[in-house]
Scaffold this motif. Structure first.
Motif, short mmCIF file in Angstrom:
data_model
loop_
_atom_site.label_atom_id
_atom_site.label_comp_id
_atom_site.label_asym_id
_atom_site.label_seq_id
_atom_site.Cartn_x
_atom_site.Cartn_y
_atom_site.Cartn_z
N ASP A 88 0.51 -1.19 -0.17
CA ASP A 88 -0.19 0.03 0.38
C ASP A 88 1.05 1.29 -0.30
OD1 ASP A 88 -2.21 1.42 0.19
OD2 ASP A 88 -3.23 0.26 1.80
N LYS A 89 0.26 2.53 -0.27
CA LYS A 89 1.52 3.59 0.37
C LYS A 89 1.52 4.11 1.16
CE LYS A 89 -0.16 5.35 -4.22
NZ LYS A 89 0.37 5.21 -5.89
N PHE A 90 2.24 4.64 1.33
CA PHE A 90 3.43 5.01 2.18
C PHE A 90 3.51 6.59 2.16
CE2 PHE A 90 6.98 6.26 5.05
CZ PHE A 90 6.80 5.61 6.06
N ALA A 91 2.69 7.85 2.89
CA ALA A 91 3.75 8.86 2.93
C ALA A 91 4.78 8.93 3.21
CB ALA A 91 2.58 9.62 3.83
N ALA A 92 5.59 9.91 2.14
CA ALA A 92 6.95 10.25 2.23
C ALA A 92 7.46 11.70 1.76
CB ALA A 92 7.76 9.04 2.02
N PRO A 93 7.89 12.47 2.68
CA PRO A 93 8.09 13.84 1.88
C PRO A 93 9.32 13.17 0.59
CG PRO A 93 10.04 13.09 3.63
CD PRO A 93 8.86 12.20 3.46
N LYS A 94 9.37 14.27 -0.56
CA LYS A 94 9.67 13.98 -1.97
C LYS A 94 10.83 14.73 -1.78
CE LYS A 94 5.41 13.60 -4.58
NZ LYS A 94 5.12 13.97 -6.26
N ALA A 95 12.26 14.44 -1.96
CA ALA A 95 13.51 15.19 -1.79
C ALA A 95 12.88 16.56 -2.98
CB ALA A 95 14.69 14.18 -2.81
N GLU A 96 14.04 17.25 -2.20
CA GLU A 96 14.10 18.89 -3.38
C GLU A 96 15.58 19.04 -2.93
OE1 GLU A 96 11.77 21.34 -0.53
OE2 GLU A 96 10.13 20.20 -1.39
N ALA A 97 15.57 20.35 -3.99
CA ALA A 97 17.33 21.08 -3.81
C ALA A 97 16.98 22.34 -4.88
CB ALA A 97 18.00 19.79 -5.45
N ASP A 98 17.96 22.77 -4.50
CA ASP A 98 17.67 24.01 -5.07
C ASP A 98 18.59 24.71 -6.08
OD1 ASP A 98 17.03 26.90 -4.84
OD2 ASP A 98 18.54 27.80 -3.38
N GLN A 138 14.14 7.55 -3.87
CA GLN A 138 14.83 7.02 -3.13
C GLN A 138 16.59 7.61 -3.29
OE1 GLN A 138 13.42 5.68 -0.36
NE2 GLN A 138 12.15 6.10 -1.77
N PRO A 139 17.61 8.27 -1.87
CA PRO A 139 18.56 9.27 -2.78
C PRO A 139 19.45 8.68 -3.41
CG PRO A 139 18.02 8.81 -0.05
CD PRO A 139 16.39 8.22 -0.62
N THR A 140 20.57 9.16 -4.03
CA THR A 140 21.11 8.66 -4.56
C THR A 140 22.79 9.17 -3.20
OG1 THR A 140 22.11 9.91 -6.33
CG2 THR A 140 21.03 8.06 -6.58
N VAL A 141 23.97 8.48 -3.29
CA VAL A 141 25.09 9.63 -2.43
C VAL A 141 25.39 11.03 -4.18
CG1 VAL A 141 25.59 7.89 -1.27
CG2 VAL A 141 26.94 7.93 -4.06
N GLY A 142 24.90 11.09 -4.99
CA GLY A 142 25.00 11.88 -5.96
C GLY A 142 25.41 13.37 -5.36
N PHE A 143 24.87 13.69 -4.72
CA PHE A 143 25.09 15.34 -4.10
C PHE A 143 26.08 15.30 -3.48
CE2 PHE A 143 20.51 16.90 -5.72
CZ PHE A 143 20.84 17.57 -6.95
N ASP A 144 26.45 13.72 -2.18
CA ASP A 144 27.59 13.86 -1.55
C ASP A 144 29.67 13.69 -1.90
OD1 ASP A 144 25.38 13.88 -0.14
OD2 ASP A 144 25.46 12.21 -0.29
N ILE A 145 29.22 13.55 -3.12
CA ILE A 145 30.59 13.44 -3.65
C ILE A 145 31.02 14.47 -4.91
CG2 ILE A 145 29.69 10.81 -3.09
CD1 ILE A 145 29.60 10.38 -6.66
N ASP A 146 32.33 14.14 -5.12
CA ASP A 146 32.60 15.05 -6.63
C ASP A 146 32.38 14.46 -7.89
OD1 ASP A 146 33.90 16.80 -8.17
OD2 ASP A 146 34.86 18.03 -6.03
#
Length: 375
Positions: free
Chosen positions: A170-180, A296-304
């Motif tokens: 069933d559905k699970f309420a989770a906040p959507k990822a955001e980036a400025d 779901q998050p990756t580490v894409g924004f955490d690495i260079d």
């Protein structure tokens, strides 16, 4: 349907203490629940499914506790070697549960890249001597199945597979990822595509990027013959692009990649960087999430990524965030003597009404080969 939080409790009661995997669209509600509910030390979103098995083995030998590996069945191939050469009861003997989303289930309509995998999945698992349980969507029955599967994993000292059909969770309420960030991925893909040479070939990664590129071409009545849409095989677009660039050295070749895909087989960047190719531009549209299967998050924004590309031997590597900088970077890359890398950081998310390619993968391949002068 199973409430993800209820089933997470069931797994805890069955003795599962560690979760790792690569997100899947059929498991996205469960994956969101795991991400929101567990501490970072109890849950790792891995680079690829084989690495997840490695993480599970490490957890077991360090704690003696049962791990769970989740994946889409298209990632089963990545797990075969560590499952058979490490976790097997005939080798190290490592109890674990595997949770597989059953894309391409026979009798259910699905995308072309899932049909073959879905048809042979159960037989593959059985041929690997893995016990298979198709998880019920009734919580009482699922609880009984899971406790039995966990005990069986301990008894045989090896993996047991829990197969999950579409609509089980069933559905699970989770906040959507955001980036400025100023651009979304679709805008960035359009900005890149509109600058390409007429004879350029594009190898585009799986999921939303290929769908967005296809729609861009359709809206502009530009045809689809220049684009190879890598609808499956996540993580392999860059090496398809390299193979093409090496085969047709006078043709500009672009790889439109994603952060999750690049991370999945990041070793390929070293091969590309050392290839000596002079006609390949590798773009990674990095939105920091597995956007095609639930966000779901990756580490894409955490690495260079540009620094990694430079260390791998790319002639130039840079990061951009605006349309103007992206198009300037592509122009500069064309003038560079060697393979180049551009990371395009973009906002997560996509249009709800994004379509799918209307041509088959076979038609896509034939059209591109004609464009390349091969057929």
């Amino acid at each position: 349907m199973l409430a993800p939080s209820d089933y997470l409790r069931v797994l805890g009661d069955a003795g599962v203490t560690f979760f790792t995997g690569v997100p899947d669209s059929l498991l996205k509600e469960f994956c969101a629940c795991v991400t929101m509910s567990l501490k970072p030390e109890d849950h790792v979103i891995a680079a690829n499914e084989g690495a997840s098995v490695g993480l599970a083995i490490g957890h077991y030998i360090g704690t003696g506790s049962l791990p769970l590996v989740y994946l889409q069945n298209s990632g089963l191939g990545n797990t075969v070697n560590p499952l058979l050469s490490l976790a097997s009861p005939e080798v190290y003997g490592t109890p674990m549960l595997l949770m597989l989303g059953w894309r391409g289930e026979p009798g259910k309509k699905d995308e072309p890249q899932h049909v073959h995998q879905g048809r042979v999945m159960v037989k593959m698992l059985e041929d690997m001597d893995l016990p298979v349980v198709v998880l019920s969507d009734d919580i009482a029955e699922a609880e009984a199945q899971t406790k039995a599967a966990a005990q069986q994993a301990r008894d045989i000292n090896g993996p047991v597979a829990l197969v999950v059909k579409k609509g089980t969770f069933d559905k699970f309420a989770a906040p959507k990822a955001e980036a400025d960030l100023p651009m979304g991925r679709e805008e960035a893909i359009m900005a890149a595509a509109e600058t390409l040479e007429d004879n350029a070939a594009v190898i585009c990664t799986t999921g939303m990027p290929s769908r967005e590129l296809f729609e861009f071409r359709a809206r502009n009545e530009a045809g689809h013959h220049r684009d190879f849409l890598t609808v499956g095989g996540m993580g392999h677009s860059s090496q398809i692009a390299l193979g093409l660039a090496m085969a047709q050295t006078d043709r500009p070749v672009y790889c439109f990649d994603g952060d999750g895909a690049a991370l999945m087989h990041m070793g390929s960047m070293a091969i590309t960087g050392q290839s000596g190719a002079k006609n390949l531009i590798h773009l990674v549209f990095n939105n920091g999430v597995h956007g095609s299967v639930g966000g779901q998050p990756t580490v894409g924004f955490d690495i260079d990524m540009p620094t990694i590309a430079t260390a791998c031997g790319y002639a130039t590597a840079q990061r951009v965030t605006t349309k103007e900088d992206l198009q300037s970077a592509i122009a500069a890359a064309r003038a560079t003597d060697g393979v180049t890398f551009i990371e395009v950081q973009v906002r997560p998310g996509n249009r709800a009404d994004i379509g799918r390619p209307t041509s088959t993968p076979a038609q896509n391949k034939i059209a591109m080969m004609k464009f390349l002068g091969v057929e």
